[in-house]
Every structure is written in structure tokens, then in C-alpha cells.
Design a protein around this motif. Structure first.
Motif, short mmCIF file in Angstrom:
data_model
loop_
_atom_site.label_atom_id
_atom_site.label_comp_id
_atom_site.label_asym_id
_atom_site.label_seq_id
_atom_site.Cartn_x
_atom_site.Cartn_y
_atom_site.Cartn_z
N GLU A 10 0.88 -1.23 -0.09
CA GLU A 10 0.07 0.07 0.02
C GLU A 10 0.95 1.36 -0.04
O GLU A 10 0.26 2.33 -0.16
CB GLU A 10 -0.85 0.03 1.18
N GLY A 11 2.08 1.32 0.14
CA GLY A 11 3.07 2.30 -0.02
C GLY A 11 3.43 2.88 1.24
O GLY A 11 4.20 3.70 1.49
N PHE A 12 3.37 1.99 2.22
CA PHE A 12 3.94 2.29 3.48
C PHE A 12 5.53 2.27 3.65
O PHE A 12 6.04 1.14 2.89
CB PHE A 12 3.69 1.25 4.84
N ALA A 13 6.35 3.03 4.23
CA ALA A 13 7.82 3.26 4.19
C ALA A 13 8.22 3.21 5.68
O ALA A 13 7.50 3.10 6.70
CB ALA A 13 8.05 4.61 3.51
N GLY A 14 9.50 3.27 5.84
CA GLY A 14 10.14 3.22 6.93
C GLY A 14 10.45 1.82 7.39
O GLY A 14 11.65 1.16 7.17
N ARG A 16 11.35 0.61 10.25
CA ARG A 16 12.58 0.52 11.35
C ARG A 16 12.17 0.38 12.93
O ARG A 16 10.97 0.70 12.95
CB ARG A 16 13.20 2.16 11.22
N THR A 17 13.01 -0.34 13.36
CA THR A 17 12.70 -0.71 14.74
C THR A 17 12.99 0.79 15.56
O THR A 17 13.46 1.82 15.34
CB THR A 17 13.87 -1.38 15.42
N VAL A 18 12.18 0.76 16.56
CA VAL A 18 12.10 1.82 17.56
C VAL A 18 13.36 2.19 18.08
O VAL A 18 13.86 3.52 17.90
CB VAL A 18 11.22 1.87 18.76
N GLY A 19 14.21 1.17 18.13
CA GLY A 19 15.62 1.60 18.53
C GLY A 19 16.67 2.02 17.43
O GLY A 19 17.63 2.67 17.94
N SER A 20 16.31 1.96 16.40
CA SER A 20 17.29 2.61 15.37
C SER A 20 16.57 3.79 14.55
O SER A 20 17.06 3.93 13.50
CB SER A 20 17.49 1.46 14.38
N LEU A 21 15.32 3.94 14.82
CA LEU A 21 14.52 5.02 14.01
C LEU A 21 15.40 6.36 14.15
O LEU A 21 15.60 6.93 15.40
CB LEU A 21 13.22 5.17 14.64
N GLU A 22 15.64 6.94 12.96
CA GLU A 22 15.97 8.30 12.89
C GLU A 22 14.95 9.18 12.35
O GLU A 22 14.53 9.26 11.40
CB GLU A 22 17.13 8.45 11.57
N ILE A 23 14.61 9.90 13.54
CA ILE A 23 13.25 10.83 13.43
C ILE A 23 13.37 11.78 12.34
O ILE A 23 12.45 12.11 11.79
CB ILE A 23 13.08 11.63 14.65
N MET A 24 14.68 12.29 11.78
CA MET A 24 14.60 13.33 10.88
C MET A 24 14.46 12.64 9.55
O MET A 24 14.35 13.44 8.48
CB MET A 24 16.13 14.04 10.83
N ARG A 25 14.24 11.37 9.48
CA ARG A 25 14.14 10.59 8.04
C ARG A 25 12.63 10.40 7.87
O ARG A 25 12.36 10.01 6.88
CB ARG A 25 14.79 9.35 8.33
N ILE A 26 11.87 10.63 9.04
CA ILE A 26 10.39 10.57 8.68
C ILE A 26 9.84 11.93 8.07
O ILE A 26 10.24 13.03 8.42
CB ILE A 26 9.91 10.28 10.07
N PRO A 27 8.98 11.72 7.17
CA PRO A 27 8.47 13.00 6.48
C PRO A 27 7.56 13.92 7.36
O PRO A 27 7.09 13.22 8.46
CB PRO A 27 7.69 12.47 5.25
N GLN A 28 7.72 15.13 7.27
CA GLN A 28 6.84 16.08 8.11
C GLN A 28 5.35 16.13 7.63
O GLN A 28 4.55 16.65 8.50
CB GLN A 28 7.45 17.52 8.02
N GLY A 29 5.01 15.48 6.49
CA GLY A 29 3.70 15.26 6.18
C GLY A 29 2.67 14.85 6.89
O GLY A 29 3.07 14.02 7.74
N THR A 30 1.25 15.01 6.47
CA THR A 30 0.11 14.09 7.28
C THR A 30 0.27 12.76 6.82
O THR A 30 0.75 12.50 5.86
CB THR A 30 -0.84 15.08 7.06
#
Length: 167
Positions: A10-14, A16-30
Motif C-alpha cells: 500500500e506504500g508504507f515506508a520506514g 525501522r525498529t524503535v531503537g534504530s529510528l532516525e526521526i529526521m528521516r520521517i516525513p513531516q507531512g500528514t
């Protein structure tokens, strides 16, 4: 069907595990986001939640209540949304950051998804997201909830309230 495979399709991305998530790589959009269990994950419930206290209420539940919410065959533990907010400055990055901060004991702005933070090894849980136009966020979340219920007969583990389209 709502699973790791269907979310990817369906187009989900990421993913990533909670422990390795880089918050700045998450888009700012809704959009919408999912918390999934990694392969081989078996639930172990903590006596006390790692989540922050909300309006002087402890987010912890007894183990029997947590076990009753567990959906054994499901990859997906929680489905959430990230709208624009009243000032237009919210979105996925901010919503997921607040969700993670809640799991680190910071007071939350909302109570959603709190059961996630009563799982042992929550840093191994996986976060995925999909950008969705602001006008479609509520409908997308409601559809994902409905699809999950159609498959499993109930909401995901940490979703305690079903999202519905407002008429």
C-alpha cells in the motif's frame, strides 16, 4: 488484510525498529503510521508501563487485561494517524516523535497506543508510515481499522477505540 506485506504493498515506508529510528528521516507531512512486531516476537508484559503519566493517570494495565487485548496472529500492534493540527505544524514526524517520547516516560498529549509501552523489548518494535493528504487521513485510518477488524474480528492490540468516518 492488514499485515507487514499489505502495508508495504500500500506504500508504507520506514519499517525501522524503535531503537534504530532516525526521526529526521520521517516525513513531516500528514499521514498514517503503524507499529508492528518483529518476526518471532512473543509478548511479554511489563508490570508497569514505560509510558508517561497522562492527566495524573498511570497508563499501566494488569497483565490479564493486556493479554485479553493481544491479537496472536497479527503483525500490526497499533494503527495511528498524524493530521496537520490546528496550526498546520503537526504531521508524521512530530506525531511519531511524541509517540516515542510517551514510551520514554514523557507526559503525552494523548493516550492513544499506550499498551505498546507495556511490552518488554519495545525497542525492537517496528514503525512504518505512509504520507496521506490531510483530507484523507481520517478516512485512511478508519479503513485500516475496518480492514483489520474484518480479518481478525477486533482492533489491533494497542488500538482501544475504532476510528470512524465522520458523517
Amino acid at each position: 488484510m492488514v499485515s507487514r506485506t499489505s502495508l508495504r504493498a500500500e506504500g508504507f515506508a520506514g519499517f525501522r525498529t524503535v531503537g534504530s529510528l532516525e526521526i529526521m528521516r520521517i516525513p513531516q507531512g500528514t499521514g498514517v503510521f503503524a507499529v508492528l512486531r518483529p518476526d518471532g516476537f512473543e509478548p511479554r508484559f511489563l508490570k508497569k508501563s514505560a509510558a508517561g503519566v497522562f492527566k495524573k493517570k498511570d497508563p499501566s494495565l494488569p497483565e490479564t487485561a493486556l493479554a485479553a487485548e493481544w491479537v496472536g496472529d497479527a503483525d500490526v500492534l497499533y494503527l495511528g494517524k498524524a493530521g496537520p493540527g490546528s496550526k498546520g505544524n503537526r504531521g508524521l514526524r512530530r506525531q511519531i516523535q511524541e509517540f516515542l517520547d510517551f514510551g520514554k516516560g514523557k507526559p503525552p498529549g494523548h493516550w492513544d497506543g499506550r499498551l505498546v509501552w507495556q511490552l518488554a523489548a519495545s525497542e525492537s518494535l517496528v514503525i512504518a508510515w505512509k504520507e496521506v493528504p490531510a483530507g484523507e487521513v481520517n478516512g485512511t485510518e478508519a479503513r485500516l481499522h475496518a480492514d483489520f477488524i474484518a480479518e481478525f474480528g477486533r482492533l489491533p492490540f494497542a488500538n482501544l477505540v475504532q476510528a470512524r468516518l465522520k458523517k
